[in-house]
Design a protein around this motif. Sequence first.
Motif, PDB file in Angstrom:
ATOM      1  N   MET A   1       4.063  50.356  -3.173  1.00 42.57           N
ATOM      2  CA  MET A   1       3.807  48.939  -3.482  1.00 42.57           C
ATOM      3  C   MET A   1       5.097  48.121  -3.335  1.00 42.57           C
ATOM      4  O   MET A   1       6.168  48.632  -3.615  1.00 42.57           O
ATOM      5  N   PHE A   2       4.951  46.912  -2.932  1.00 33.27           N
ATOM      6  CA  PHE A   2       6.063  45.950  -2.853  1.00 33.27           C
ATOM      7  C   PHE A   2       7.047  46.208  -1.713  1.00 33.27           C
ATOM      8  O   PHE A   2       8.059  45.521  -1.628  1.00 33.27           O
ATOM      9  N   SER A   3       6.762  47.194  -0.828  1.00 37.00           N
ATOM     10  CA  SER A   3       7.799  47.501   0.157  1.00 37.00           C
ATOM     11  C   SER A   3       8.003  46.342   1.141  1.00 37.00           C
ATOM     12  O   SER A   3       9.135  46.032   1.512  1.00 37.00           O
ATOM     13  N   LEU A   4       6.900  45.689   1.510  1.00 37.76           N
ATOM     14  CA  LEU A   4       7.008  44.552   2.436  1.00 37.76           C
ATOM     15  C   LEU A   4       7.859  43.442   1.805  1.00 37.76           C
ATOM     16  O   LEU A   4       8.798  42.913   2.402  1.00 37.76           O
ATOM     17  N   LEU A   5       7.517  43.147   0.560  1.00 40.23           N
ATOM     18  CA  LEU A   5       8.248  42.099  -0.164  1.00 40.23           C
ATOM     19  C   LEU A   5       9.719  42.492  -0.324  1.00 40.23           C
ATOM     20  O   LEU A   5      10.631  41.687  -0.076  1.00 40.23           O
ATOM     21  N   ALA A   6       9.924  43.742  -0.711  1.00 35.57           N
ATOM     22  CA  ALA A   6      11.301  44.213  -0.921  1.00 35.57           C
ATOM     23  C   ALA A   6      12.134  44.079   0.362  1.00 35.57           C
ATOM     24  O   ALA A   6      13.287  43.649   0.326  1.00 35.57           O
ATOM     25  N   ASP A   7      11.524  44.410   1.497  1.00 39.31           N
ATOM     26  CA  ASP A   7      12.240  44.309   2.780  1.00 39.31           C
ATOM     27  C   ASP A   7      12.653  42.878   3.076  1.00 39.31           C
ATOM     28  O   ASP A   7      13.792  42.592   3.443  1.00 39.31           O
ATOM     29  N   LYS A   8      11.688  41.974   2.919  1.00 35.77           N
ATOM     30  CA  LYS A   8      11.964  40.558   3.216  1.00 35.77           C
ATOM     31  C   LYS A   8      13.063  40.022   2.297  1.00 35.77           C
ATOM     32  O   LYS A   8      13.978  39.315   2.723  1.00 35.77           O
ATOM     33  N   LEU A   9      12.940  40.349   1.014  1.00 36.48           N
ATOM     34  CA  LEU A   9      13.905  39.823   0.047  1.00 36.48           C
ATOM     35  C   LEU A   9      15.291  40.402   0.304  1.00 36.48           C
ATOM     36  O   LEU A   9      16.296  39.722   0.130  1.00 36.48           O
ATOM     37  N   ASP A  10      15.300  41.637   0.730  1.00 38.26           N
ATOM     38  CA  ASP A  10      16.568  42.302   0.986  1.00 38.26           C
ATOM     39  C   ASP A  10      17.387  41.501   2.013  1.00 38.26           C
ATOM     40  O   ASP A  10      18.580  41.258   1.835  1.00 38.26           O
ATOM     41  N   ASN A  11      16.717  41.062   3.067  1.00 37.66           N
ATOM     42  CA  ASN A  11      17.386  40.240   4.088  1.00 37.66           C
ATOM     43  C   ASN A  11      17.950  38.957   3.508  1.00 37.66           C
ATOM     44  O   ASN A  11      19.110  38.603   3.732  1.00 37.66           O
ATOM     45  N   THR A  12      17.106  38.275   2.757  1.00 41.05           N
ATOM     46  CA  THR A  12      17.505  36.979   2.183  1.00 41.05           C
ATOM     47  C   THR A  12      18.697  37.155   1.251  1.00 41.05           C
ATOM     48  O   THR A  12      19.673  36.399   1.307  1.00 41.05           O
ATOM     49  N   PHE A  13      18.603  38.150   0.400  1.00 45.78           N
ATOM     50  CA  PHE A  13      19.663  38.338  -0.592  1.00 45.78           C
ATOM     51  C   PHE A  13      20.966  38.815   0.065  1.00 45.78           C
ATOM     52  O   PHE A  13      22.051  38.461  -0.379  1.00 45.78           O
ATOM     53  N   ARG A  14      20.818  39.599   1.119  1.00 44.75           N
ATOM     54  CA  ARG A  14      22.028  40.057   1.809  1.00 44.75           C
ATOM     55  C   ARG A  14      22.782  38.846   2.380  1.00 44.75           C
ATOM     56  O   ARG A  14      23.995  38.735   2.284  1.00 44.75           O
ATOM     57  N   ARG A  15      21.999  37.943   2.948  1.00 39.71           N
ATOM     58  CA  ARG A  15      22.612  36.733   3.522  1.00 39.71           C
ATOM     59  C   ARG A  15      23.327  35.928   2.424  1.00 39.71           C
ATOM     60  O   ARG A  15      24.458  35.494   2.580  1.00 39.71           O
TER      61      ARG A  15
END
Length: 294
Positions: A1-15
């Motif tokens: 669960m949440f892997s799609l969301l986690a991936d997207k957020l990971d990009n945003t937060f890394r930036r």
Amino acid sequence: MFSLLADKLDNTFRRLRGLGKISEKNIADALRDIRLALLEADVEFGVAREFIGRVKERAMGQEVLKSIKPGEQIVKIFRDEIAALLGGDAVGLDLTDPARIMVVGLNGAGKTTTSAKLALRLKNEGRRPLLVACDLVRPAAVDQLATLAEQIGVPVYKPAPGSRDVVAVAREALEWARTQNGTVMIFDTAGRQEVDEALIDELRQLHAFLSPRETLLVADAATGQQAVNVAQTFDRAVNVTGIVLTKLDGDARGGAALSMRSVTGKPIKFSGEGEKLDQFGPFVPGRMADRILG
Ligand code: GDP
């Protein structure tokens, strides 16, 4: 669960973390990405909008903009707000005597499995649970509960074949319980493919008769927005005291899980994370938030 969301957020937060100084424009861009990620994960529209509003209010504060690591601060704000969205502190069960728990939900949501999982958990805590099969609609449900009850060594009340009146069955079960030395009764009820009048009527009558301390709505986390609407309908009928989210082990987008608390106002008390009877436990919002942050 949440892997799609986690991936997207990971990009945003890394930036965000990569920026030395953060401008209001950077924050606005990040919030837009987060909002889109939430909507793509099937979070309810109003829930996503209000959530972003709360994060924005805190993120735009001077402490964040002037801090040495503004990106980190924003990630932390996001994490706290997700935990708050999921319900803040974990909420337990009211098991004061007479401790009766009614388990409701649609067919296939995981009611019968959850009834057994909960019984096992209570047993392991040193209580003496009793299971009652009140699903008189689905022919195999009674036997399914009886089989699970046997696996975990918990007494179960099985109505006579052909029983139609769920209140009569509950009355018999209370009689039976007097001979069983139990301390908490769990009533597994009938579901439907979707909510209909007959089901709501039956559950209302059973609820009025039992006056359960807890009425737990079992919701399949993989069913998206529909699960949230269903929760509201059940709540209006039988005054839900808590939600059990099942199938969090699946790869669904998780939006229903994130919207559930906010839309219904009911605490998510437990979660199911697999078919096995020990794959179940209290829902801990903070832990779930950490999972989303990866
Ligand atoms: P009911 O119709 O609401 O009583 O649903 P059941 O308890 O019969 O569950 C329906 C199916 O979902 C069964 O195959 C269960 O094993 C499965 N199930 C229940 N909870 C979970 C869970 O947390 N994770 C997974 N993967 N499967 C679950």
